[in-house]
Design a protein around this motif. Structure first.
Motif, PDB file in Angstrom:
ATOM      1  N   LEU A 261     -28.208  56.973  48.104  1.00 46.25           N
ATOM      2  CA  LEU A 261     -27.839  55.776  47.356  1.00 46.25           C
ATOM      3  C   LEU A 261     -27.810  56.106  45.874  1.00 46.25           C
ATOM      4  O   LEU A 261     -28.754  56.707  45.342  1.00 46.25           O
ATOM      5  CB  LEU A 261     -28.831  54.640  47.637  1.00 46.25           C
ATOM      6  N   ILE A 262     -26.713  55.725  45.243  1.00 44.89           N
ATOM      7  CA  ILE A 262     -26.479  56.013  43.831  1.00 44.89           C
ATOM      8  C   ILE A 262     -26.385  54.679  43.099  1.00 44.89           C
ATOM      9  O   ILE A 262     -25.702  53.754  43.575  1.00 44.89           O
ATOM     10  CB  ILE A 262     -25.166  56.811  43.678  1.00 44.89           C
ATOM     11  N   ASP A 263     -27.064  54.561  41.948  1.00 49.00           N
ATOM     12  CA  ASP A 263     -27.036  53.291  41.222  1.00 49.00           C
ATOM     13  C   ASP A 263     -25.760  53.152  40.393  1.00 49.00           C
ATOM     14  O   ASP A 263     -24.886  54.035  40.385  1.00 49.00           O
ATOM     15  CB  ASP A 263     -28.310  53.093  40.393  1.00 49.00           C
ATOM     16  N   GLU A 264     -25.673  52.052  39.684  1.00 52.86           N
ATOM     17  CA  GLU A 264     -24.463  51.705  38.929  1.00 52.86           C
ATOM     18  C   GLU A 264     -24.138  52.698  37.824  1.00 52.86           C
ATOM     19  O   GLU A 264     -22.994  52.774  37.373  1.00 52.86           O
ATOM     20  CB  GLU A 264     -24.620  50.302  38.325  1.00 52.86           C
ATOM     21  N   SER A 265     -25.121  53.471  37.378  1.00 52.77           N
ATOM     22  CA  SER A 265     -24.893  54.435  36.298  1.00 52.77           C
ATOM     23  C   SER A 265     -24.700  55.862  36.808  1.00 52.77           C
ATOM     24  O   SER A 265     -24.560  56.781  36.013  1.00 52.77           O
ATOM     25  CB  SER A 265     -26.058  54.389  35.305  1.00 52.77           C
ATOM     26  N   GLY A 266     -24.717  56.045  38.139  1.00 55.55           N
ATOM     27  CA  GLY A 266     -24.489  57.372  38.703  1.00 55.55           C
ATOM     28  C   GLY A 266     -25.758  58.140  39.010  1.00 55.55           C
ATOM     29  O   GLY A 266     -25.700  59.329  39.319  1.00 55.55           O
TER      30      GLY A 266
END
Length: 155
Positions: A125-130
């Motif tokens: 899982l990768i967040d909104e900022s990468g």
């Protein structure tokens, strides 16, 4: 494969461009601003992998509500993934082909199984900022728990 090379929470996700089952180029960086789930499965046309990908499709509304794009990832070729998606009635979930160079993205993420020639079964899982926020590698025969995946997306 040495686990020391595996992507971990807190790392920036290596960017990539792969073709999906419809031959569309999918560039990871195009999704910054959303969470991205890379749901790795070893091989198309196998039962557990089919259930894993069908669970992504069945929970599209949940992923959308959680500002998450779920991508099915494997080393299978685009034509194979296209036919498989049609058989499984997967109409929306993008199934990406890490076929050539063989397992290149899986290798970059430290998820390639050299002996078998395919990827681990894993969720990244990768967040909104990468930035990677969660990584779980499963035994190959184990179906990931979609409720656990959604719970991490909700964090």
């Amino acid at each position: 494969m040495e686990e020391i090379n595996r992507i971990a929470g807190g790392n920036m996700a290596p960017d990539f461009t792969l073709s999906d089952n419809r031959k569309r180029p999918i560039h990871l960086a195009d999704y910054w601003g959303k969470k991205v789930l890379l749901s790795w499965h070893p091989l198309a046309w196998t039962n557990v992998c089919a259930e894993q990908m069908k669970s992504l499709e069945a929970h599209l509304a949940d992923f959308s509500r959680l500002n998450t794009v779920a991508l099915g990832m494997s080393i299978d070729s685009v034509p194979s993934k296209n036919q498989w998606a049609k058989q499984l009635l997967i109409a929306e979930t993008m199934l990406l082909s890490d076929f050539w160079p063989h397992g290149g993205v899986a290798r970059t993420y430290g998820l390639f199984r050299d002996v078998e020639g395919y990827s681990e079964r894993a969720n990244v899982l990768i967040d909104e900022s990468g930035k990677v926020t969660w990584v779980k590698v499963y035994p190959v025969p184990e179906l990931p728990d979609i409720d656990e995946v959604l719970a991490h997306c909700a964090e």
